[in-house]
Design an enzyme around this catalytic site. Structure first.
Site, PDB file in Angstrom:
ATOM      1  N   ASP A   1       0.893  -1.159   0.000  1.00 47.04           N
ATOM      2  CA  ASP A   1       0.000   0.000   0.000  1.00 47.04           C
ATOM      3  C   ASP A   1       0.934   1.212   0.000  1.00 47.04           C
ATOM      4  O   ASP A   1       1.755   1.359   0.907  1.00 47.04           O
ATOM      5  CB  ASP A   1      -0.854  -0.046   1.281  1.00 47.04           C
ATOM      6  CG  ASP A   1      -1.669   1.217   1.474  1.00 47.04           C
ATOM      7  OD1 ASP A   1      -2.571   1.205   2.328  1.00 47.04           O
ATOM      8  OD2 ASP A   1      -1.403   2.229   0.776  1.00 47.04           O
TER       9      ASP A   1
ATOM     10  N   SER B   1      -2.681   5.615 -13.833  1.00 40.99           N
ATOM     11  CA  SER B   1      -3.738   5.456 -14.853  1.00 40.99           C
ATOM     12  C   SER B   1      -4.271   4.045 -15.000  1.00 40.99           C
ATOM     13  O   SER B   1      -5.190   3.835 -15.802  1.00 40.99           O
ATOM     14  CB  SER B   1      -3.244   5.923 -16.244  1.00 40.99           C
ATOM     15  OG  SER B   1      -3.237   7.335 -16.304  1.00 40.99           O
TER      16      SER B   1
ATOM     17  N   ASP C   1      -5.516   8.096  -4.918  1.00 40.21           N
ATOM     18  CA  ASP C   1      -5.675   9.518  -4.552  1.00 40.21           C
ATOM     19  C   ASP C   1      -6.422   9.613  -3.217  1.00 40.21           C
ATOM     20  O   ASP C   1      -5.988  10.282  -2.264  1.00 40.21           O
ATOM     21  CB  ASP C   1      -6.482  10.202  -5.668  1.00 40.21           C
ATOM     22  CG  ASP C   1      -6.401  11.720  -5.610  1.00 40.21           C
ATOM     23  OD1 ASP C   1      -7.058  12.365  -6.450  1.00 40.21           O
ATOM     24  OD2 ASP C   1      -5.683  12.246  -4.743  1.00 40.21           O
TER      25      ASP C   1
HETATM   26  N1  APR Z   1      -1.350   1.856  -2.902  1.00 41.13           N
HETATM   27  C1  APR Z   1      -0.800   1.589  -4.110  1.00 41.13           C
HETATM   28  N2  APR Z   1      -1.512   1.512  -5.245  1.00 41.13           N
HETATM   29  C2  APR Z   1      -2.842   1.683  -5.148  1.00 41.13           C
HETATM   30  C3  APR Z   1      -3.494   1.970  -3.910  1.00 41.13           C
HETATM   31  C4  APR Z   1      -2.689   2.042  -2.758  1.00 41.13           C
HETATM   32  N3  APR Z   1      -3.198   2.310  -1.552  1.00 41.13           N
HETATM   33  N4  APR Z   1      -4.825   2.088  -4.160  1.00 41.13           N
HETATM   34  C5  APR Z   1      -4.991   1.876  -5.482  1.00 41.13           C
HETATM   35  N5  APR Z   1      -3.818   1.624  -6.068  1.00 41.13           N
HETATM   36  C6  APR Z   1      -3.502   1.312  -7.458  1.00 41.13           C
HETATM   37  C7  APR Z   1      -4.641   0.774  -8.272  1.00 41.13           C
HETATM   38  O1  APR Z   1      -4.791  -0.628  -8.041  1.00 41.13           O
HETATM   39  C8  APR Z   1      -4.117   1.061  -9.680  1.00 41.13           C
HETATM   40  O2  APR Z   1      -3.261   0.011 -10.105  1.00 41.13           O
HETATM   41  O3  APR Z   1      -3.150   2.526  -8.110  1.00 41.13           O
HETATM   42  C9  APR Z   1      -3.287   2.351  -9.507  1.00 41.13           C
HETATM   43  C10 APR Z   1      -3.967   3.590 -10.076  1.00 41.13           C
HETATM   44  O4  APR Z   1      -5.357   3.497  -9.858  1.00 41.13           O
HETATM   45  P1  APR Z   1      -6.236   4.805  -9.477  1.00 41.13           P
HETATM   46  O5  APR Z   1      -5.989   5.173  -8.092  1.00 41.13           O
HETATM   47  O6  APR Z   1      -7.645   4.484  -9.874  1.00 41.13           O
HETATM   48  O7  APR Z   1      -5.658   5.971 -10.380  1.00 41.13           O
HETATM   49  P2  APR Z   1      -5.857   6.246 -11.945  1.00 41.13           P
HETATM   50  O8  APR Z   1      -6.213   5.034 -12.697  1.00 41.13           O
HETATM   51  O9  APR Z   1      -4.667   7.024 -12.321  1.00 41.13           O
HETATM   52  O10 APR Z   1      -7.132   7.183 -11.983  1.00 41.13           O
HETATM   53  C11 APR Z   1      -7.026   8.480 -11.426  1.00 41.13           C
HETATM   54  O11 APR Z   1      -8.834   8.116  -9.976  1.00 41.13           O
HETATM   55  O12 APR Z   1      -8.558   8.249  -7.746  1.00 41.13           O
HETATM   56  C12 APR Z   1      -9.019   8.936  -8.825  1.00 41.13           C
HETATM   57  O13 APR Z   1      -8.726  11.234  -8.284  1.00 41.13           O
HETATM   58  C13 APR Z   1      -8.208  10.165  -9.065  1.00 41.13           C
HETATM   59  O14 APR Z   1      -9.634  10.935 -10.762  1.00 41.13           O
HETATM   60  C14 APR Z   1      -8.387  10.346 -10.516  1.00 41.13           C
HETATM   61  C15 APR Z   1      -8.411   8.938 -11.045  1.00 41.13           C
END
Ligand code: APR
Length: 367
Positions: free
Chosen positions: A9, A116, A33
């Site tokens: 995480d 992404s 995020d």
């Molecule tokens: N630690 C590490 N990786 C994580 C965690 C965590 N705690 N939570 C999620 N992930 C991973 C997800 O599994 C994915 O592989 O981060 C990667 C990116 O996923 P998202 O968080 O959905 O980000 P993204 O695809 O870039 O989309 C961005 O999502 O959260 C919103 O505000 C953000 O609108 C933006 C969009």
């Protein structure tokens, strides 16, 4: 290790900076995020409000607040729209701009999520490829410990086809059988030290596995060594002749070149520079300096293997280099079978190998 892929995480990472996969408002969201904002606390949002948003592919920094990291670097990845709308360039820019900013902030370590690859829908396999390429390019000219943090246990990060091939490779090789034949008989000169050093300690193992055919060792004169088509091994007779050591002193005095001496000789023989080798080996520059300055340095197996990959040694040469450090490739250790697969197929991209090792929950190579 300059580039590591780990399952974690990202809010738990203790690096100087962690990267947030944000949206252009920088005012929080779901996914990573949301996790970062929750863990950092409400002060993060206050500072984000002052940043005035962020363009896709760009990066902006805030403090880490309640997180262990000093800085949070917020970047906005592209939404996947089929791959024909500049998504790859924008995603590459997220990594390169974040790394530039981390360097400017004086960070020695940084952790990335898979930008992404969640809500924005970028295919995981392609997202990994862009991340690995961008990070690898940055490490060509910079020293930093970079982590790619994969969340949850369900992400297989290599392509299905390669995953299947490796599965078969690991399940299908009964002990003692050889691997699939070399795709290309990697014709290359056998480094002289391996030829001359066929000593009683290595007996006939040098150059081929112990139970291989015992071909005659081609006569080596000064300027032309046998091409690597023939397995190079010391015929038993020669080994017996040299075996007449009278005392332990003599035995120790005849000790082979050490791992470090062998490594440096191989680098020289290939006309490579130290940075070319330790970067290709995913080895920290400071560790390399230690190995260079200590002839008796004892590397871990993952370190020795990383150098074999960086020097593009074939299987026999890899076995010999490992042997210098007291290791061997085992037919029953999954990580060794995966590495053998890549060597036999002439694929020496250490990041690709580490992705495969990671996918099978094996220790990565490098140090
Ligand atoms: N630690 C590490 N990786 C994580 C965690 C965590 N705690 N939570 C999620 N992930 C991973 C997800 O599994 C994915 O592989 O981060 C990667 C990116 O996923 P998202 O968080 O959905 O980000 P993204 O695809 O870039 O989309 C961005 O999502 O959260 C919103 O505000 C953000 O609108 C933006 C969009």
């Amino acid at each position: 290790m300059p580039f590591t892929i780990i399952r974690n995480d990202i809010t738990k990472m203790k690096t100087d900076a962690i990267v947030n996969a944000a949206n252009s408002s920088l005012l929080g969201g779901g996914g990573v995020d949301g996790a970062i904002h929750r863990a950092a606390g409400s002060e993060l949002l206050h500072e984000c409000r002052l940043l005035g948003g962020c363009k896709t592919g760009q990066a902006k920094a805030t403090k880490g607040y309640r997180l262990a990291c000093k800085h949070i670097i917020h970047t906005v990845g592209p939404v996947w729209r089929g791959g024909e709308n500049g998504e790859e360039e924008l995603l590459y820019s997220c990594y390169s701009e974040s790394l530039k900013l981390a360097k400017k902030l004086g960070c020695e370590s940084v952790a990335f999520p898979l930008i992404s690859a969640g809500i924005y829908g970028y295919p995981v396999r392609q997202a990994i490829g862009v991340a690995t390429r961008a990070i690898g390019d940055f490490l060509e000219g910079n020293d930093m410990d970079i982590y790619l943090v994969i969340y949850g246990n369900n992400t297989v990060i290599i392509g299905e086809q390669l995953y299947g091939e490796l599965e078969r490779c690991m399940d299908g090789i009964p002990d003692g059988q050889s691997l699939p034949p070399l795709r290309s008989s990697r014709i290359r000169q056998v480094p002289e030290l391996f030829l001359k050093k066929a000593s009683p300690f290595f007996g006939s193992k040098v150059g081929a596995s112990a139970d291989a055919e015992k071909p005659t060792v081609p006569k080596a004169n000064n300027n032309e060594l046998p091409m690597m088509g023939e397995a190079v091994c010391a015929p038993a007779a020669a080994a017996e002749e040299d075996c007449a050591f009278d005392s332990l002193d003599e035995i120790l005095g005849a000790a082979e070149e050490t791992f470090s001496e062998t490594l440096l000789r191989l680098i020289d023989e290939r006309g490579l520079t130290d940075p070319q080798v330790y970067r290709k080996a995913n080895i920290d520059r400071r560790l390399f300096s230690k190995i260079r300055s200590d002839r008796d340095y004892k590397p871990k197996k993952q370190t020795a293997l990383a150098f074999a990959i960086a020097l593009e040694l074939d299987l026999a040469e890899t076995e010999q280099l490992l042997e210098k450090a007291g290791f061997a490739l085992s037919p029953s250790i999954r990580a060794d079978l995966i590495i053998k697969y890549f060597i036999v197929n002439g694929r020496y991209d250490i990041f690709e190998i580490n992705e495969a090792l990671f996918s099978f929950d094996q220790a990565l190579i490098g140090a």
